[in-house]
Each structure stands twice: as C-alpha cells, then as structure tokens.
Design an enzyme around this catalytic site. Structure first.
Site, PDB file in Angstrom:
ATOM      1  N   GLU A 103      -9.030 -31.941 -87.010  1.00  0.00           N
ATOM      2  CA  GLU A 103      -9.249 -33.374 -87.285  1.00  0.00           C
ATOM      3  C   GLU A 103      -7.946 -34.131 -87.442  1.00  0.00           C
ATOM      4  O   GLU A 103      -7.814 -35.231 -86.982  1.00  0.00           O
ATOM      5  CB  GLU A 103     -10.160 -33.603 -88.494  1.00  0.00           C
ATOM      6  CG  GLU A 103     -10.682 -35.046 -88.501  1.00  0.00           C
ATOM      7  CD  GLU A 103     -11.533 -35.408 -89.700  1.00  0.00           C
ATOM      8  OE1 GLU A 103     -11.704 -34.587 -90.600  1.00  0.00           O
ATOM      9  OE2 GLU A 103     -12.016 -36.548 -89.728  1.00  0.00           O
ATOM     10  N   HIS A 154     -10.013 -41.862 -86.609  1.00  0.00           N
ATOM     11  CA  HIS A 154      -8.965 -42.188 -87.586  1.00  0.00           C
ATOM     12  C   HIS A 154      -7.933 -43.048 -86.882  1.00  0.00           C
ATOM     13  O   HIS A 154      -6.742 -42.731 -86.869  1.00  0.00           O
ATOM     14  CB  HIS A 154      -8.346 -40.912 -88.162  1.00  0.00           C
ATOM     15  CG  HIS A 154      -9.211 -40.276 -89.213  1.00  0.00           C
ATOM     16  ND1 HIS A 154      -9.226 -40.694 -90.510  1.00  0.00           N
ATOM     17  CD2 HIS A 154     -10.122 -39.270 -89.138  1.00  0.00           C
ATOM     18  CE1 HIS A 154     -10.084 -39.968 -91.207  1.00  0.00           C
ATOM     19  NE2 HIS A 154     -10.650 -39.102 -90.392  1.00  0.00           N
ATOM     20  N   HIS A 177     -16.777 -39.828 -86.246  1.00  0.00           N
ATOM     21  CA  HIS A 177     -17.431 -40.671 -87.268  1.00  0.00           C
ATOM     22  C   HIS A 177     -17.208 -42.161 -86.997  1.00  0.00           C
ATOM     23  O   HIS A 177     -16.539 -42.868 -87.750  1.00  0.00           O
ATOM     24  CB  HIS A 177     -17.142 -40.250 -88.717  1.00  0.00           C
ATOM     25  CG  HIS A 177     -15.725 -39.920 -89.099  1.00  0.00           C
ATOM     26  ND1 HIS A 177     -14.679 -40.788 -88.913  1.00  0.00           N
ATOM     27  CD2 HIS A 177     -15.207 -38.820 -89.705  1.00  0.00           C
ATOM     28  CE1 HIS A 177     -13.574 -40.228 -89.388  1.00  0.00           C
ATOM     29  NE2 HIS A 177     -13.867 -39.036 -89.854  1.00  0.00           N
ATOM     30  N   ASN A 190     -16.343 -45.362 -89.232  1.00  0.00           N
ATOM     31  CA  ASN A 190     -15.585 -44.941 -90.410  1.00  0.00           C
ATOM     32  C   ASN A 190     -14.177 -44.548 -89.988  1.00  0.00           C
ATOM     33  O   ASN A 190     -13.995 -43.834 -89.006  1.00  0.00           O
ATOM     34  CB  ASN A 190     -16.289 -43.771 -91.108  1.00  0.00           C
ATOM     35  CG  ASN A 190     -17.648 -44.183 -91.666  1.00  0.00           C
ATOM     36  OD1 ASN A 190     -18.682 -43.660 -91.283  1.00  0.00           O
ATOM     37  ND2 ASN A 190     -17.651 -45.153 -92.553  1.00  0.00           N
ATOM     38  N   HIS A 210     -22.313 -43.817 -95.458  1.00  0.00           N
ATOM     39  CA  HIS A 210     -21.186 -44.145 -94.583  1.00  0.00           C
ATOM     40  C   HIS A 210     -21.476 -45.342 -93.691  1.00  0.00           C
ATOM     41  O   HIS A 210     -20.551 -46.071 -93.310  1.00  0.00           O
ATOM     42  CB  HIS A 210     -20.800 -42.939 -93.724  1.00  0.00           C
ATOM     43  CG  HIS A 210     -20.004 -41.913 -94.468  1.00  0.00           C
ATOM     44  ND1 HIS A 210     -20.570 -41.053 -95.363  1.00  0.00           N
ATOM     45  CD2 HIS A 210     -18.673 -41.643 -94.459  1.00  0.00           C
ATOM     46  CE1 HIS A 210     -19.616 -40.277 -95.880  1.00  0.00           C
ATOM     47  NE2 HIS A 210     -18.469 -40.617 -95.354  1.00  0.00           N
ATOM     48  N   ASP A 259     -19.959 -34.079 -91.432  1.00  0.00           N
ATOM     49  CA  ASP A 259     -18.678 -34.266 -92.121  1.00  0.00           C
ATOM     50  C   ASP A 259     -18.802 -33.722 -93.555  1.00  0.00           C
ATOM     51  O   ASP A 259     -18.189 -34.239 -94.489  1.00  0.00           O
ATOM     52  CB  ASP A 259     -18.261 -35.746 -92.125  1.00  0.00           C
ATOM     53  CG  ASP A 259     -16.779 -35.951 -92.418  1.00  0.00           C
ATOM     54  OD1 ASP A 259     -16.051 -34.944 -92.561  1.00  0.00           O
ATOM     55  OD2 ASP A 259     -16.344 -37.104 -92.525  1.00  0.00           O
ATOM     56  N   LEU A 278     -14.243 -43.177 -99.391  1.00  0.00           N
ATOM     57  CA  LEU A 278     -15.223 -42.141 -99.064  1.00  0.00           C
ATOM     58  C   LEU A 278     -14.470 -40.917 -98.551  1.00  0.00           C
ATOM     59  O   LEU A 278     -13.562 -41.045 -97.734  1.00  0.00           O
ATOM     60  CB  LEU A 278     -16.184 -42.637 -97.989  1.00  0.00           C
ATOM     61  CG  LEU A 278     -17.327 -43.546 -98.449  1.00  0.00           C
ATOM     62  CD1 LEU A 278     -18.078 -44.088 -97.249  1.00  0.00           C
ATOM     63  CD2 LEU A 278     -18.271 -42.806 -99.381  1.00  0.00           C
TER      64      LEU A 278
END
Ligand SMILES: [Zn+2]
Length: 392
Positions: A141, A207, A228, A231, A263, A286, A318
């Site tokens: 990740e 990310h 995700h 997020n 989320h 996750d 989170l």
C-alpha cells in the site's frame, strides 16, 4: 470426488436452481441442475438445503484481523487472520502492508512471501486440508504515496517512487507483489507504474492528490484500479475533476470502496456503484487487527488506533476499518439498491479480475472450488476452499 447440492447457485451472475456441483482435486468438474442429473454412484452428496452457493470472496486490501496485523513477526498472526476471514466468506486475500521503515517493510515482504509459498506447496499435496483463507499475493500500500493524502501512513516513511526501490521490494517479496497502491502525481511514478504493470502487478491509484491530468498519465502508464476510492484522495470538484473524475469515468479502471457506512455515505456508495457499474465495482474491507475483537486500542503500523462503534480513529483520522466482507456485500446491496448477485460479484469475480487471478472469484466449470453457502439474506453460513470446509 465430492458432490454438493443447495437451493440455488450463483456463478455469481447466473443462477442455477437446485444445482448439483461435482468437485475433483479442488476444482469444479461440473455444475448441473439436480433434476437432470444424478450424483455418480457411490458419491455422497452434501446438501445445503435451501442455502445459496456462491463464489468465495476475495479481499484485495486487508491489514489484519483477530488481534493481529499481517506485518506482525509472529507465527500465530496469519493463521488467526485467515481463520477469521474464512468465517466471513473470504476464501482468498492479499495481505496489505502499510508504510514503515525500509527494513521493516523488507522483512515483512520476505515473511509474507514465505507464507504464500508454504501455502502453495501444501495446496499441491493431495492430503492437505485447506481450511483457512489463502493468501494469493501481497498488496504494497505504501510507501509511494502522497504526503497530502497519506491518511495514517507515517510521513517519515513515505518515499518517492523509484525503480531501484521498487526492485528492492520485488526481490524481498520474490515477485509476490500482486497489487501496488501508488500516487500517480509523484515524480517517477509513471516509470514505476509501467514497470510494475509489465510484471503483472495490479497498479492501483490511491493515497493521491492527483489532478485529472496526472491521474490520466498514471492510467496511460498502466494503472487499472483505484484504492479505497474517495478516501485519501483529492475530493471531487465539478470544475476540477481531479483523480476522482478520472477514476469514475475511465472504463479501463476498476475501483474499490470500503462500504462500512463510515468511510463513505451510503449515497456516495450508490453514486460510485452507478459510475463504475456491476463489472468494475470492487469491495474491500481495509480491515485492521481490531476486526472481530472488542472495542479498544489497537495498532496499525506504528500508530495506536482507537476503535469504538465500528470506527477506527488515529491522529484524528480514519485508520482502516473493522468491516467484514459479508457485511460489505449486504451494505452494497442496500446502499446501491443492487440485487445480491451483483453485490456478490463485487466481492468475488470483480476483485479476482482486478488482481488478474484466474480460476477464482467465480463458481463455474474448471474454477477452484472455493465457495460460500449463504442464507437468503446474504449471511455466510459455511465456507469451503478447494471443496474442503474451513474450520470455524
Ligand atoms: Zn489506505
């Protein structure tokens, strides 16, 4: 040979009423309607009553469960995690790392590669009992992610994407990296994306603070998935669509979401499901070590995470989830107003396709006999891997 029957079977998209499923050497040999077919003489048939047989779930993104993290250096960690996963219908998974100091990551990759290889070798043994969720490959990740959208990945452990660094991870993992989350706007990212894609890695955008153009360059370099979605991403803006505009509209890209109701607002889950559709919507958990455990304080990487009422918080943000895949399936069906087969596909066929895993995620002739038995409401009653029941 093994034989199974149930009220219904979902492939996941096609339904067979009163199926007879024959399994040989861990694979589905034949599926037929029971009325038209008898089990071969001398074979006893396991009857699931009015239960629904469906492909076992595949989780692309999981950090831990049952009090353990996949990066923990202890022999108990993976078996405990895998047992809990199987109980919730996940028959295969991709242990997911978080950004950590280089030597910690390299050691974790070596251990995970060992574990994957060991399970593979045992699987080839005829008398092996396959009773726990199977790790299929590693999801890296971090550390090639954005400082602006790092979530709870420690800032000091983030790295600029470099081919030489990727090569170090690849060697430590002995080629077992199957998914990599990367921010495409970082300098050097397109080269690393292209090389990882060339090696068969599912490159996933995430990310990330990318604008629409930088996300497009990542996709052009070979990224085909998103991590995700919504997020740890630059938010959607109607005049500057950014990474979300690219991920939601590009038909080459599948994308995953955490459908825990925390989320993402249920309305956003519905919007997402309509944008990506039933073929490219992927459910992940996750999940962190706190999953399947009481509320309290747990660890994710070097952070303490406070877990209360289904919410994991660290540093005011989170930090993963305590979601299980069976619940994610039921949530998606409810939030997006999808029928159960569509929601099941988002947890089975679609993730297997995204990770380029053949023979899993579907319940058809020739596929691995990894399946769940569900109640009509989608609760997991039993899980099987290679036709053998998982211990609970
Ligand atoms: Zn993340």
């Amino acid at each position: 040979m093994l034989a199974f029957t149930a009220g219904r079977l979902l492939t996941p998209t096609d339904a067979v009423e009163h199926p007879l499923v024959l399994v040989e050497q861990g694979r589905v040999l034949e599926i037929s309607a029971r009325s038209g077919q008898q089990a071969p003489a001398g074979i006893s048939v396991t009857d699931f009553g009015d239960g629904v047989m469906a492909p076992g779930y595949v989780d692309l993104h999981i950090h831990g469960s049952a009090g353990y993290d996949v990066m923990d250096d202890t022999a108990e960690a993976l078996p405990a995690i895998e047992q809990l996963l199987a109980r919730h219908g996940v028959t295969s998974y991709f242990p997911t790392t978080v950004s950590a100091p280089m030597d910690t990551t390299l050691r974790a990759l070596e251990r995970l590669a060992d574990a994957i290889e060991k399970r593979e070798q045992n699987n080839n043994k005829k008398d092996d009992v396959k009773r726990r969720s199977l790790p299929l490959g590693i999801h890296l990740e971090g550390p090639f992610i954005s400082h602006a959208r790092r979530g709870v990945h420690p800032p000091e452990n983030l790295l600029a994407p470099k081919l030489s660094t990727f090569e170090q991870f690849w060697q430590a993992a002995r080629g077992r990296i199957r998914i990599m989350t990367i921010a495409p706007e970082l300098e050097g990212a397109p080269e690393v994306i292209a090389e990882a894609a060339r090696r068969g890695v599912c490159v996933s955008l995430g990310h990330s603070d990318a604008d629409f153009e930088a996300a497009g360059r990542g996709i052009a370099a070979g990224a085909r998935h998103a991590t995700h979605t919504f997020n740890a991403m630059r938010p959607l803006d109607h005049r500057r669509p950014g990474i979300l505009g690219a991920v939601l509209t590009d038909g080459r890209v599948s994308a995953d979401i955490i459908a825990d109701g925390v989320h993402l607002d249920p309305a956003i889950v519905k919007l997402f499901a309509e944008a990506k559709g039933p073929e490219r919507t992927v459910l992940i958990t996750d999940a962190i070590s706190a999953t399947g455990m009481p509320d309290g304080r747990y660890r994710l990487g070097r952070f303490e995470v406070d877990v209360r009422d289904g919410k994991c918080m660290a540093d005011g943000k989170l930090a993963g989830s305590v979601l299980t895949m069976d619940r994610a399936v039921r949530n998606l069906a409810r939030f997006a107003e999808w029928d159960l087969p569509q929601a099941i596909a988002a947890a089975s066929r679609n993730p297997a396709r995204a990770a380029r895993i053949a023979n899993k995620g579907v319940l058809t002739m020739g596929a691995d006999a990894d399946f769940v038995v569900l109640s009509a409401a989608g609760e997991v009653l039993r899980s099987f891997i290679g036709g053998v029941e998982c211990s609970s």
